[in-house]
Design a protein around this motif. Structure first.
Motif, PDB file in Angstrom:
ATOM      1  N   MET A  65     -18.879  12.074  12.714  1.00  0.00           N
ATOM      2  CA  MET A  65     -20.091  11.299  12.635  1.00  0.00           C
ATOM      3  C   MET A  65     -19.830  10.100  11.714  1.00  0.00           C
ATOM      4  SD  MET A  65     -23.936  12.648  11.735  1.00  0.00           S
ATOM      5  CE  MET A  65     -23.512  14.289  12.211  1.00  0.00           C
ATOM      6  N   THR A  66     -20.298   8.949  12.118  1.00  0.00           N
ATOM      7  CA  THR A  66     -20.125   7.744  11.308  1.00  0.00           C
ATOM      8  C   THR A  66     -21.471   7.059  11.126  1.00  0.00           C
ATOM      9  OG1 THR A  66     -17.884   7.411  12.145  1.00  0.00           O
ATOM     10  CG2 THR A  66     -18.955   5.515  11.149  1.00  0.00           C
ATOM     11  N   TYR A  67     -21.733   6.658   9.881  1.00  0.00           N
ATOM     12  CA  TYR A  67     -22.913   5.867   9.546  1.00  0.00           C
ATOM     13  C   TYR A  67     -22.466   4.434   9.310  1.00  0.00           C
ATOM     14  CZ  TYR A  67     -24.997  10.408   8.506  1.00  0.00           C
ATOM     15  OH  TYR A  67     -25.462  11.689   8.578  1.00  0.00           O
ATOM     16  N   THR A  68     -23.294   3.481   9.715  1.00  0.00           N
ATOM     17  CA  THR A  68     -22.999   2.077   9.441  1.00  0.00           C
ATOM     18  C   THR A  68     -24.222   1.389   8.847  1.00  0.00           C
ATOM     19  OG1 THR A  68     -23.633   1.316  11.657  1.00  0.00           O
ATOM     20  CG2 THR A  68     -21.309   1.894  11.331  1.00  0.00           C
ATOM     21  N   VAL A  69     -23.948   0.400   8.014  1.00  0.00           N
ATOM     22  CA  VAL A  69     -24.983  -0.472   7.464  1.00  0.00           C
ATOM     23  C   VAL A  69     -24.508  -1.892   7.696  1.00  0.00           C
ATOM     24  CG1 VAL A  69     -26.143  -1.245   5.366  1.00  0.00           C
ATOM     25  CG2 VAL A  69     -25.718   1.192   5.725  1.00  0.00           C
ATOM     26  N   THR A  70     -25.382  -2.734   8.213  1.00  0.00           N
ATOM     27  CA  THR A  70     -25.033  -4.125   8.512  1.00  0.00           C
ATOM     28  C   THR A  70     -26.016  -5.065   7.824  1.00  0.00           C
ATOM     29  OG1 THR A  70     -24.155  -3.489  10.678  1.00  0.00           O
ATOM     30  CG2 THR A  70     -24.680  -5.826  10.357  1.00  0.00           C
ATOM     31  N   VAL A  71     -25.474  -6.137   7.263  1.00  0.00           N
ATOM     32  CA  VAL A  71     -26.291  -7.227   6.725  1.00  0.00           C
ATOM     33  C   VAL A  71     -25.860  -8.514   7.402  1.00  0.00           C
ATOM     34  CG1 VAL A  71     -26.760  -6.099   4.517  1.00  0.00           C
ATOM     35  CG2 VAL A  71     -24.767  -7.595   4.744  1.00  0.00           C
ATOM     36  N   ARG A  72     -26.729  -9.514   7.351  1.00  0.00           N
ATOM     37  CA  ARG A  72     -26.479 -10.769   8.064  1.00  0.00           C
ATOM     38  C   ARG A  72     -26.706 -11.953   7.141  1.00  0.00           C
ATOM     39  NH1 ARG A  72     -28.700 -11.538  14.034  1.00  0.00           N
ATOM     40  NH2 ARG A  72     -26.706 -10.537  14.394  1.00  0.00           N
ATOM     41  N   ASP A  73     -25.878 -12.989   7.334  1.00  0.00           N
ATOM     42  CA  ASP A  73     -26.019 -14.255   6.624  1.00  0.00           C
ATOM     43  C   ASP A  73     -25.549 -15.336   7.588  1.00  0.00           C
ATOM     44  OD1 ASP A  73     -26.438 -16.162   4.646  1.00  0.00           O
ATOM     45  OD2 ASP A  73     -25.338 -15.079   3.116  1.00  0.00           O
ATOM     46  N   HIS A  74     -25.371 -16.540   7.090  1.00  0.00           N
ATOM     47  CA  HIS A  74     -24.835 -17.611   7.934  1.00  0.00           C
ATOM     48  C   HIS A  74     -23.851 -18.444   7.125  1.00  0.00           C
ATOM     49  CE1 HIS A  74     -28.059 -19.717   5.839  1.00  0.00           C
ATOM     50  NE2 HIS A  74     -27.444 -20.838   6.130  1.00  0.00           N
ATOM     51  N   LEU A  75     -23.094 -19.245   7.849  1.00  0.00           N
ATOM     52  CA  LEU A  75     -22.017 -20.018   7.260  1.00  0.00           C
ATOM     53  C   LEU A  75     -21.936 -21.351   7.997  1.00  0.00           C
ATOM     54  CD1 LEU A  75     -19.359 -19.989   5.506  1.00  0.00           C
ATOM     55  CD2 LEU A  75     -18.278 -18.856   7.434  1.00  0.00           C
ATOM     56  N   MET A  76     -21.896 -22.455   7.251  1.00  0.00           N
ATOM     57  CA  MET A  76     -21.757 -23.789   7.852  1.00  0.00           C
ATOM     58  C   MET A  76     -20.545 -24.466   7.225  1.00  0.00           C
ATOM     59  SD  MET A  76     -25.745 -24.969   8.127  1.00  0.00           S
ATOM     60  CE  MET A  76     -26.224 -24.498   6.480  1.00  0.00           C
ATOM     61  N   ILE A  77     -19.552 -24.749   8.058  1.00  0.00           N
ATOM     62  CA  ILE A  77     -18.295 -25.290   7.546  1.00  0.00           C
ATOM     63  C   ILE A  77     -17.869 -26.513   8.359  1.00  0.00           C
ATOM     64  CG2 ILE A  77     -17.473 -23.105   6.602  1.00  0.00           C
ATOM     65  CD1 ILE A  77     -15.851 -24.173   9.763  1.00  0.00           C
ATOM     66  N   ALA A  78     -16.890 -27.213   7.828  1.00  0.00           N
ATOM     67  CA  ALA A  78     -16.186 -28.251   8.581  1.00  0.00           C
ATOM     68  C   ALA A  78     -14.723 -27.817   8.629  1.00  0.00           C
ATOM     69  CB  ALA A  78     -16.306 -29.605   7.896  1.00  0.00           C
ATOM     70  N   HIS A  79     -14.061 -28.136   9.727  1.00  0.00           N
ATOM     71  CA  HIS A  79     -12.638 -27.849   9.851  1.00  0.00           C
ATOM     72  C   HIS A  79     -12.077 -28.542  11.079  1.00  0.00           C
ATOM     73  CE1 HIS A  79     -13.048 -24.050  12.644  1.00  0.00           C
ATOM     74  NE2 HIS A  79     -13.883 -24.999  12.978  1.00  0.00           N
ATOM     75  N   SER A  80     -10.769 -28.539  11.174  1.00  0.00           N
ATOM     76  CA  SER A  80     -10.086 -28.989  12.383  1.00  0.00           C
ATOM     77  C   SER A  80      -9.055 -27.932  12.718  1.00  0.00           C
ATOM     78  CB  SER A  80      -9.421 -30.350  12.158  1.00  0.00           C
ATOM     79  OG  SER A  80      -8.502 -30.294  11.091  1.00  0.00           O
ATOM     80  N   LEU A  81      -8.657 -27.886  13.967  1.00  0.00           N
ATOM     81  CA  LEU A  81      -7.704 -26.884  14.429  1.00  0.00           C
ATOM     82  C   LEU A  81      -6.474 -27.586  14.993  1.00  0.00           C
ATOM     83  CD1 LEU A  81     -10.340 -24.608  16.163  1.00  0.00           C
ATOM     84  CD2 LEU A  81      -9.281 -24.234  13.935  1.00  0.00           C
ATOM     85  N   THR A  82      -5.316 -27.064  14.685  1.00  0.00           N
ATOM     86  CA  THR A  82      -4.065 -27.675  15.107  1.00  0.00           C
ATOM     87  C   THR A  82      -3.544 -26.992  16.363  1.00  0.00           C
ATOM     88  OG1 THR A  82      -3.530 -28.151  12.811  1.00  0.00           O
ATOM     89  CG2 THR A  82      -1.709 -28.214  14.368  1.00  0.00           C
ATOM     90  N   GLY A  83      -3.162 -27.794  17.345  1.00  0.00           N
ATOM     91  CA  GLY A  83      -2.562 -27.259  18.569  1.00  0.00           C
ATOM     92  C   GLY A  83      -3.302 -27.719  19.799  1.00  0.00           C
ATOM     93  N   ASP A  84      -2.536 -27.985  20.861  1.00  0.00           N
ATOM     94  CA  ASP A  84      -3.120 -28.475  22.102  1.00  0.00           C
ATOM     95  C   ASP A  84      -4.156 -27.523  22.692  1.00  0.00           C
ATOM     96  OD1 ASP A  84      -1.610 -30.782  21.973  1.00  0.00           O
ATOM     97  OD2 ASP A  84       0.008 -29.980  23.233  1.00  0.00           O
ATOM     98  N   ALA A  85      -4.041 -26.244  22.415  1.00  0.00           N
ATOM     99  CA  ALA A  85      -4.987 -25.257  22.949  1.00  0.00           C
ATOM    100  C   ALA A  85      -6.409 -25.532  22.493  1.00  0.00           C
ATOM    101  CB  ALA A  85      -4.577 -23.852  22.526  1.00  0.00           C
ATOM    102  N   PHE A  86      -6.567 -26.310  21.402  1.00  0.00           N
ATOM    103  CA  PHE A  86      -7.894 -26.520  20.833  1.00  0.00           C
ATOM    104  C   PHE A  86      -8.556 -27.812  21.290  1.00  0.00           C
ATOM    105  CE2 PHE A  86      -5.724 -23.635  17.920  1.00  0.00           C
ATOM    106  CZ  PHE A  86      -6.608 -22.574  17.976  1.00  0.00           C
ATOM    107  N   GLY A  87      -7.887 -28.613  22.094  1.00  0.00           N
ATOM    108  CA  GLY A  87      -8.491 -29.808  22.661  1.00  0.00           C
ATOM    109  C   GLY A  87      -9.201 -30.658  21.623  1.00  0.00           C
ATOM    110  N   ALA A  88     -10.478 -30.986  21.891  1.00  0.00           N
ATOM    111  CA  ALA A  88     -11.246 -31.854  21.001  1.00  0.00           C
ATOM    112  C   ALA A  88     -11.467 -31.229  19.624  1.00  0.00           C
ATOM    113  CB  ALA A  88     -12.595 -32.184  21.641  1.00  0.00           C
TER     114      ALA A  88
END
Length: 132
Positions: A1-24
């Motif tokens: 048997m497993t019990y879980t507890v979940t909480v929620r928040d949010h995150l706002m970031i800036a970033h860029s990704l390297t590699g052709d797979a990421f297009g724009a």
């Protein structure tokens, strides 16, 4: 048997990704995520809980707060790495696990795992699960 507890928040970031797979997405852009943190345990403590939900929410808020409104390309923790949704899930889960070990969640029953899910939208998300 497993019990879980979940909480929620949010995150706002800036970033860029390297590699052709990421297009724009190779260009600098913003991203907003809904962040769910779930802890799991095979048992409950003497109070009948897995963990104090308020402490878990505060621990997650501290992590997301430190990352929000930041360009992750400039964060030394991520230097040379693509800050994909999966990589961010891992980083947040690892920080939560460090907090558990440091006692930020207070005395807890043995936690078995920590799962972090980042929702990029209502139709796409990624998760990472690690031992607690």
């Amino acid at each position: 048997m497993t019990y879980t507890v979940t909480v929620r928040d949010h995150l706002m970031i800036a970033h860029s990704l390297t590699g052709d797979a990421f297009g724009a997405a190779q260009r600098l852009h913003g991203a907003t995520f809904i962040v769910d943190a779930t802890v799991a345990s095979g048992g409950l403590d003497a109070n009948g809980v897995v963990v104090d939900i308020g402490r878990l929410a505060s621990a997650l808020a501290e992590i997301t707060g430190a990352l929000t409104y930041r360009n992750l390309d400039e964060d030394p923790r991520f230097r040379g790495r693509n800050t994909t949704t999966e990589v961010l899930c891992t980083a947040i889960a690892d920080l939560l696990a460090e907090g558990v070990k440091a006692g930020s969640l207070g005395p807890v029953q043995q936690l078995d795992s920590i799962t972090v899910t980042l929702h990029e939208s209502h139709i796409a998300w990624a998760s990472y699960t690690r031992t607690a």
